[in-house]
Design an enzyme around this catalytic site. Structure first.
Site, short mmCIF file in Angstrom:
data_model
loop_
_atom_site.label_atom_id
_atom_site.label_comp_id
_atom_site.label_asym_id
_atom_site.label_seq_id
_atom_site.Cartn_x
_atom_site.Cartn_y
_atom_site.Cartn_z
N ARG A 234 -6.15 -0.82 8.24
CA ARG A 234 -5.55 0.35 8.86
C ARG A 234 -4.63 -0.12 9.97
O ARG A 234 -4.97 -1.06 10.71
CB ARG A 234 -6.62 1.29 9.44
CG ARG A 234 -7.36 2.13 8.41
CD ARG A 234 -6.46 3.18 7.74
NE ARG A 234 -7.17 3.98 6.74
CZ ARG A 234 -7.25 3.70 5.44
NH1 ARG A 234 -6.66 2.63 4.97
NH2 ARG A 234 -7.90 4.49 4.62
N ASP A 258 0.28 -4.38 5.36
CA ASP A 258 0.38 -3.32 4.34
C ASP A 258 0.21 -1.96 5.01
O ASP A 258 0.38 -0.93 4.36
CB ASP A 258 -0.71 -3.52 3.27
CG ASP A 258 -0.58 -2.53 2.13
OD1 ASP A 258 0.53 -2.42 1.56
OD2 ASP A 258 -1.57 -1.83 1.81
N GLU A 263 2.57 4.68 10.58
CA GLU A 263 3.11 4.73 9.22
C GLU A 263 3.21 6.13 8.63
O GLU A 263 3.96 6.36 7.68
CB GLU A 263 2.24 3.89 8.27
CG GLU A 263 0.88 4.52 7.96
CD GLU A 263 0.03 3.69 7.00
OE1 GLU A 263 -0.06 2.47 7.19
OE2 GLU A 263 -0.54 4.28 6.07
N HIS A 295 1.62 0.39 2.39
CA HIS A 295 0.28 0.85 2.04
C HIS A 295 0.10 0.91 0.52
O HIS A 295 -0.30 1.92 -0.04
CB HIS A 295 0.01 2.23 2.66
CG HIS A 295 -1.44 2.46 2.96
ND1 HIS A 295 -1.89 2.99 4.13
CD2 HIS A 295 -2.56 2.21 2.23
CE1 HIS A 295 -3.21 3.08 4.12
NE2 HIS A 295 -3.64 2.60 2.97
P1 NAI Z 1 -16.65 -1.19 3.57
O1 NAI Z 1 -17.24 0.00 4.23
O2 NAI Z 1 -17.26 -1.70 2.30
O3 NAI Z 1 -16.60 -2.42 4.60
C1 NAI Z 1 -16.21 -2.27 5.93
C2 NAI Z 1 -16.94 -3.33 6.72
O4 NAI Z 1 -16.49 -3.25 8.07
C3 NAI Z 1 -18.47 -3.13 6.73
O5 NAI Z 1 -19.13 -4.33 6.40
C4 NAI Z 1 -18.75 -2.72 8.16
O6 NAI Z 1 -20.03 -3.14 8.62
C5 NAI Z 1 -17.63 -3.42 8.90
N1 NAI Z 1 -17.43 -2.88 10.23
C6 NAI Z 1 -17.64 -1.62 10.69
N2 NAI Z 1 -17.38 -1.55 12.02
C7 NAI Z 1 -16.99 -2.79 12.38
C8 NAI Z 1 -16.60 -3.35 13.62
N3 NAI Z 1 -16.58 -2.63 14.75
N4 NAI Z 1 -16.28 -4.66 13.64
C9 NAI Z 1 -16.32 -5.42 12.51
N5 NAI Z 1 -16.68 -4.94 11.31
C10 NAI Z 1 -17.01 -3.64 11.25
O7 NAI Z 1 -15.12 -0.85 3.36
P2 NAI Z 1 -14.10 -1.51 2.34
O8 NAI Z 1 -14.13 -0.78 1.05
O9 NAI Z 1 -14.29 -2.98 2.33
O10 NAI Z 1 -12.71 -1.16 3.03
C11 NAI Z 1 -12.34 -1.76 4.27
C12 NAI Z 1 -11.13 -1.03 4.82
O11 NAI Z 1 -10.00 -1.28 3.97
C13 NAI Z 1 -11.25 0.50 4.84
O12 NAI Z 1 -11.88 0.93 6.02
C14 NAI Z 1 -9.83 0.94 4.78
O13 NAI Z 1 -9.39 1.11 6.11
C15 NAI Z 1 -9.08 -0.22 4.15
N6 NAI Z 1 -8.48 0.10 2.86
C16 NAI Z 1 -7.14 -0.10 2.69
C17 NAI Z 1 -6.52 0.17 1.49
C18 NAI Z 1 -5.05 -0.09 1.27
O14 NAI Z 1 -4.48 0.37 0.26
N7 NAI Z 1 -4.37 -0.81 2.13
C19 NAI Z 1 -7.29 0.72 0.37
C20 NAI Z 1 -8.71 0.86 0.63
C21 NAI Z 1 -9.26 0.57 1.84
#
Ligand code: NAI
Length: 344
Positions: A234, A258, A263, A295
């Site tokens: 993000r 990305d 954005e 994105h």
């Molecule tokens: P997920 O929920 O599986 O993993 C997120 C991880 O971040 C978890 O392990 C969580 O414990 C950790 N986390 C939470 N708070 C934290 C903190 N303060 N410090 C460090 N780590 C922390 O989510 P996933 O599926 O891996 O997605 C991650 C991110 O990717 C999403 O939140 C979204 O923002 C982004 N995303 C971007 C996309 C794109 O097209 N560019 C598409 C899909 C997701």
């Protein structure tokens, strides 16, 4: 059931029509983004479907509530664009927690390789029959240390990819994953050590109050000279002004973005005929060592299919059973996955 689908793009429509047909849900596709001006388009619909750059703030939630619309199906994983506190008791928020971690992790590696092997430069040169190699020297990934912040679904796939390249991984997560740290090639650590020892840092955590500007001036100061910053998570995880300053001072060796903090009015749209008002973004894009994609990390055929199927199933479950396993809830004062769906 009829759903008002905001910020519709041509690539969204086929899969949503297909799965909607299977589950008896019809979509009205609006090109407009959801915000306080456009929320009225949802009048008469049973729910709304929104994406990452739609605005679901208190005003929008109140407008939807007043029109009797009480379900929002996010066709994404992140929900930082929804005022979850205000939604509680007014709007059921469903999401797609995972659709293809591979899509995002692979795009992250694609950006990294493009950047450090100067593929973006070489591509343009060879189209102009300029076959000079000057200025195209890259570096091996083998043996380098990558700091991965956020070791959830996407972060873990990215770690696997990096391990395939023979890289060492320093990981940081608020809630470390069990069994990931092998004490050798993958090691959990504190942020300060990750900043100090990484050659590359990749962000895979959600945007929360804790992670807002997790890469700022302070963090960059702690990094090695030449640090490569990857952000496919993000935009607001990175302080773009601090990143720009780091690039100008040569502290930051490269950045691959990305996502970008501001954005929402730009990405996903063709702005090629317009004057870009955002000087920070314009300056970043002008840098030879910055790559910006709009994105698009999620944008694979597999991900689009999974997004549509899960979103439609979420809505079908909600309407048929009154609950959905992918509902988010703020009941406990923090947004959590809530399988209940009956708390209001
Ligand atoms: P997920 O929920 O599986 O993993 C997120 C991880 O971040 C978890 O392990 C969580 O414990 C950790 N986390 C939470 N708070 C934290 C903190 N303060 N410090 C460090 N780590 C922390 O989510 P996933 O599926 O891996 O997605 C991650 C991110 O990717 C999403 O939140 C979204 O923002 C982004 N995303 C971007 C996309 C794109 O097209 N560019 C598409 C899909 C997701």
């Amino acid at each position: 059931m009829k759903i008002a689908f905001f910020d519709a793009k041509p690539y969204d429509i086929p899969a949503f029509e297909k799965y909607g047909g299977d589950y008896g849900i019809s979509f009205k596709f609006f090109e407009a983004k959801l915000n306080s001006d456009t929320a009225k388009l949802a009048k008469g619909y049973d729910g709304v479907c929104a994406f990452v750059n739609d605005t679901v703030n208190a005003e929008v939630i109140d407008k939807l509530y007043d029109m009797g619309v009480n379900v929002l199906a996010l066709r994404c994983a992140g929900f930082n664009n929804v005022d979850m506190k205000h939604a509680h008791g007014r709007l059921h928020v469903l999401r797609v927690p995972a659709y293809s971690p591979y899509a995002v992790a692979e795009h992250t590696m694609a950006l990294l390789l493009t950047s450090i092997r100067r593929i973006h430069k070489a591509y343009i040169r060879s189209r102009d029959f300029n076959f000079s190699l000057s200025g195209l020297t890259g570096f091996d990934l083998y043996g380098k240390t990558v700091g991965v912040i956020g070791t959830g679904r996407i972060g873990r796939v990215f770690i696997d990819i990096c391990r395939g390249f023979g890289m060492k991984v320093l990981a940081y997560d608020k809630f470390p994953a069990e069994g990931l740290d092998n004490g050798d090639t993958v090691r959990y650590t504190e942020l300060d050590e990750l900043f100090a020892k990484s050659d590359i840092i990749s962000l895979h955590c959600p945007l929360t109050e804790d992670t807002y500007h997790i890469i700022d001036e302070n963090a960059l100061e702690k990094c090695k000279k030449g640090i490569v910053i990857l952000n496919t998570s993000r935009g607001a995880l990175v302080d773009a002004e601090a990143l720009l300053a780091g690039i100008k001072s040569r502290k930051v060796g490269a950045a691959c973005l990305d996502v970008y903090e501001e954005e929402s009015d730009l990405f996903f749209e063709d702005n090629s005929g317009h004057i870009l008002e955002d000087d920070t973004l314009a300056r970043l894009i002008s840098m030879p060592n910055v790559i910006v994609t709009s994105h698009q990390a999620f944008l694979t055929e597999e991900a689009l299919e999974n997004i549509a199927e899960t979103t439609v199933k979420n809505l079908a479950d909600f309407f048929e059973k009154g609950q959905c396993s992918n509902e988010l809830c703020f009941r406990t004062g923090e947004t959590v996955d809530c399988k209940n769906g009956k708390c209001f």
